[in-house]
Design a protein around this motif. Structure first.
Motif, mmCIF file in Angstrom:
data_model
loop_
_atom_site.group_PDB
_atom_site.id
_atom_site.type_symbol
_atom_site.label_atom_id
_atom_site.label_comp_id
_atom_site.label_asym_id
_atom_site.label_seq_id
_atom_site.Cartn_x
_atom_site.Cartn_y
_atom_site.Cartn_z
ATOM 1 N N THR B 13 0.753 -1.288 -0.057
ATOM 2 C CA THR B 13 0.136 0.017 -0.102
ATOM 3 C C THR B 13 1.021 1.473 0.076
ATOM 4 N N LEU B 14 2.065 1.157 0.570
ATOM 5 C CA LEU B 14 2.915 2.344 0.680
ATOM 6 C C LEU B 14 3.349 2.520 -0.673
ATOM 7 N N SER B 15 3.709 1.695 -1.505
ATOM 8 C CA SER B 15 4.139 1.791 -2.707
ATOM 9 C C SER B 15 3.102 2.436 -3.813
ATOM 10 N N LEU B 16 1.869 1.892 -3.415
ATOM 11 C CA LEU B 16 0.780 2.481 -4.429
ATOM 12 C C LEU B 16 0.631 3.872 -3.993
ATOM 13 N N ALA B 17 0.541 4.162 -2.824
ATOM 14 C CA ALA B 17 0.342 5.683 -2.390
ATOM 15 C C ALA B 17 1.241 6.401 -2.846
ATOM 16 N N VAL B 22 3.143 10.489 -7.016
ATOM 17 C CA VAL B 22 3.759 11.049 -8.148
ATOM 18 C C VAL B 22 3.305 10.738 -9.537
ATOM 19 N N SER B 23 1.976 10.327 -9.674
ATOM 20 C CA SER B 23 1.300 10.053 -11.109
ATOM 21 C C SER B 23 0.678 11.557 -11.263
ATOM 22 N N GLN B 24 0.379 12.362 -10.297
ATOM 23 C CA GLN B 24 -0.337 13.596 -10.336
ATOM 24 C C GLN B 24 0.703 14.769 -10.615
ATOM 25 N N GLN B 25 1.891 14.524 -10.002
ATOM 26 C CA GLN B 25 2.805 15.611 -10.188
ATOM 27 C C GLN B 25 3.968 15.137 -9.769
ATOM 28 N N PRO B 26 5.198 15.588 -10.260
ATOM 29 C CA PRO B 26 6.630 15.389 -9.822
ATOM 30 C C PRO B 26 6.708 15.629 -8.316
ATOM 31 N N ARG B 27 7.106 14.519 -7.378
ATOM 32 C CA ARG B 27 7.175 14.948 -6.095
ATOM 33 C C ARG B 27 8.573 14.292 -5.557
ATOM 34 N N SER B 28 9.070 15.088 -4.414
ATOM 35 C CA SER B 28 10.455 14.293 -3.978
ATOM 36 C C SER B 28 9.771 13.775 -2.642
ATOM 37 N N GLY B 29 10.756 12.872 -1.857
ATOM 38 C CA GLY B 29 10.491 12.057 -0.721
ATOM 39 C C GLY B 29 9.938 12.959 0.499
ATOM 40 N N TYR B 30 10.323 14.205 0.213
ATOM 41 C CA TYR B 30 10.009 15.194 1.195
ATOM 42 C C TYR B 30 8.435 15.600 1.128
ATOM 43 N N ASP B 31 8.190 15.963 -0.156
ATOM 44 C CA ASP B 31 6.732 16.147 -0.375
ATOM 45 C C ASP B 31 5.766 15.088 0.060
ATOM 46 N N ILE B 32 6.403 13.873 -0.155
ATOM 47 C CA ILE B 32 5.510 12.654 0.165
ATOM 48 C C ILE B 32 5.277 12.604 1.448
ATOM 49 N N ARG B 33 6.342 12.774 2.304
ATOM 50 C CA ARG B 33 6.308 12.605 3.810
ATOM 51 C C ARG B 33 5.330 13.588 4.281
ATOM 52 N N PRO B 48 11.123 8.622 7.096
ATOM 53 C CA PRO B 48 11.709 8.423 6.350
ATOM 54 C C PRO B 48 12.434 7.100 5.851
ATOM 55 N N GLY B 49 12.632 6.260 7.092
ATOM 56 C CA GLY B 49 13.096 4.739 6.855
ATOM 57 C C GLY B 49 12.125 4.033 6.151
ATOM 58 N N ALA B 50 10.970 4.528 5.878
ATOM 59 C CA ALA B 50 10.168 3.809 4.813
ATOM 60 C C ALA B 50 10.149 4.241 3.621
ATOM 61 N N ILE B 51 10.034 5.443 3.367
ATOM 62 C CA ILE B 51 9.614 6.175 2.020
ATOM 63 C C ILE B 51 10.777 6.230 1.285
ATOM 64 N N TYR B 52 12.122 6.830 1.661
ATOM 65 C CA TYR B 52 13.330 6.689 1.044
ATOM 66 C C TYR B 52 13.803 5.278 0.288
ATOM 67 N N PRO B 53 13.607 4.352 1.082
ATOM 68 C CA PRO B 53 13.782 2.966 0.489
ATOM 69 C C PRO B 53 12.808 2.475 -0.606
ATOM 70 N N ALA B 54 11.337 2.895 -0.262
ATOM 71 C CA ALA B 54 10.550 2.630 -1.065
ATOM 72 C C ALA B 54 10.661 3.326 -2.413
ATOM 73 N N LEU B 55 11.223 4.510 -2.538
ATOM 74 C CA LEU B 55 11.295 5.198 -3.646
ATOM 75 C C LEU B 55 12.566 4.590 -4.581
ATOM 76 N N LYS B 56 13.596 4.116 -3.813
ATOM 77 C CA LYS B 56 14.826 3.692 -4.410
ATOM 78 C C LYS B 56 14.120 2.218 -4.995
ATOM 79 N N ARG B 57 13.451 1.473 -4.451
ATOM 80 C CA ARG B 57 12.995 0.281 -4.738
ATOM 81 C C ARG B 57 12.146 0.597 -6.161
ATOM 82 N N LEU B 58 11.295 1.437 -6.165
ATOM 83 C CA LEU B 58 10.559 1.850 -7.299
ATOM 84 C C LEU B 58 11.221 2.335 -8.518
ATOM 85 N N GLU B 59 12.307 2.912 -8.205
ATOM 86 C CA GLU B 59 13.121 3.693 -9.251
ATOM 87 C C GLU B 59 14.157 2.223 -9.856
#
Lengths: 192, 192
Positions: B13-17, B22-33, B48-59
């Motif tokens: 669900t985190l990845s989906l969120a 980011v589908s709406q507009q470009p966003r940084s990890g901080y924006d998402i937080r 941050p321990g959840a979001i930054y790794p998730a972004l890395k995985r999706l990238e």
DNA sequence: AATTTCATGTAACCAGTTACATGATTCA
DNA sequence: TGAATCATGTAACTGGTTACATGAAATT
């Protein structure tokens, strides 16, 4: 020599469900798996990889204790029951005051606590729980409605509807709590 | 040389969120937080321990791509956006047929899918989603009511009430879905 | 005889939590 | 100048998922 066990400050919902079930009667891991797979009890997976390790953890910190049943046969089963310490900790845990964070992040845990409360701490405490629950839910509904009011109307239809889904869910919880309070009131007055 | 990335069959669900945002507009990890901590969006932790790794995985699996903003300054920020492949996969993912298991185990994921659907796949698919949703929710309400009917009346008051809480929650979802369908119908007819 | 149910486990993996770490920029 | 905010990360830990493994007892 007494070994001091670290008490978990926060219990996982799975552990809580297990504690609730063994508080009712001694149960084996298999019994618990059956409960999870055959009833709409919470939304727990009945996978052995979750349940057996959880039982071991709870036994290690001495909240539950396993006793071998049918030791004579070739297929013994381990039935767990609450230890006195386990019961005490469980009583304390389910009676904790309800915080705003609880209703925002841990609704499922609250419902689990409630489902087993009657058994563990009796009706008066359960009654208090419901009153706190109602107050916190109503407060959060207000927060969400505030948010709804400021929601940009033209931006995203589905986004707005999803938010409304959340609001209506919490409103349903509030209605339920009011009804439950009424039922409990009646039951308490009858028992006196 | 093309590196073949394993596509995740099940998205957290985190990845989906994150994908939705980011589908709406470009966003940084901080924006998402910030979104997670300042809006009632789902119930995600802004750690941050959840979001930054998730972004890395999706990238790494090439669903999103980061672009360095303000590279000249000493505090650049990484803005992620969906890649074409990411968008395609997201379209497919949110449009999947809704299963009974989805409403039992993954309500939050369904709501996330819905919240971003309009943006990603448009109104007609969203409309279909709601119809399927309503049908599955109604079916599950029946299952729960059946269970309720067979619930031993004298056993546990709070247990029974907890079950009823579940039923009423799903009923609220059904009512919401009916209303949402009506709203969408209207919007579709106006746009034609 | 074969299948289902009873019954308990382990191992590899993965994702999220908590806590720590760093440093720039802006505002009071 | 000190605090709040912007901004991104890592490391250790924990617990749940999936898949595998074993075998007895009961049922068909």
């Amino acid at each position: 020599m007494i070994s001091i066990m670290k008490e978990p400050e926060q219990i996982s919902t799975l552990s809580l469900a297990i504690l609730g079930l063994v508080s009712q009667q001694p149960r084996s891991g298999y019994d618990i798996r059956k409960m999870f797979s055959s009833t709409p009890m919470g939304h727990f997976s009945a996978s052995p990889g979750a349940i057996y390790p959880a039982l071991k953890r709870l036994e290690k910190c001495e909240w539950i204790q396993g006793q071998r049943q049918n030791s004579e046969t070739l297929r013994p089963k381990l039935e767990y029951s609450l230890t006195p310490a386990g019961r005490q900790n469980l009583e304390k845990y389910v009676s904790q005051p309800i915080t705003p964070e609880d209703v925002i992040w841990r609704m499922d845990e609250l419902m689990l606590r409630f489902a087993f409360m009657e058994n563990i701490v009796g009706l008066p405490t359960t009654f208090q729980f419901l009153q706190q629950f109602l107050a916190q839910v109503e407060a959060y509904v207000c927060t969400l409605q505030e948010f709804r009011r400021e929601f940009p109307e033209e931006s995203s239809l589905t986004g707005r509807l999803a938010l409304e889904n959340g609001i209506e869910g919490y409103q349903a919880n509030a209605r339920w709590a009011r009804r439950a309070i009424a039922e409990l009131k009646q039951k308490i007055s009858i028992e006196e």
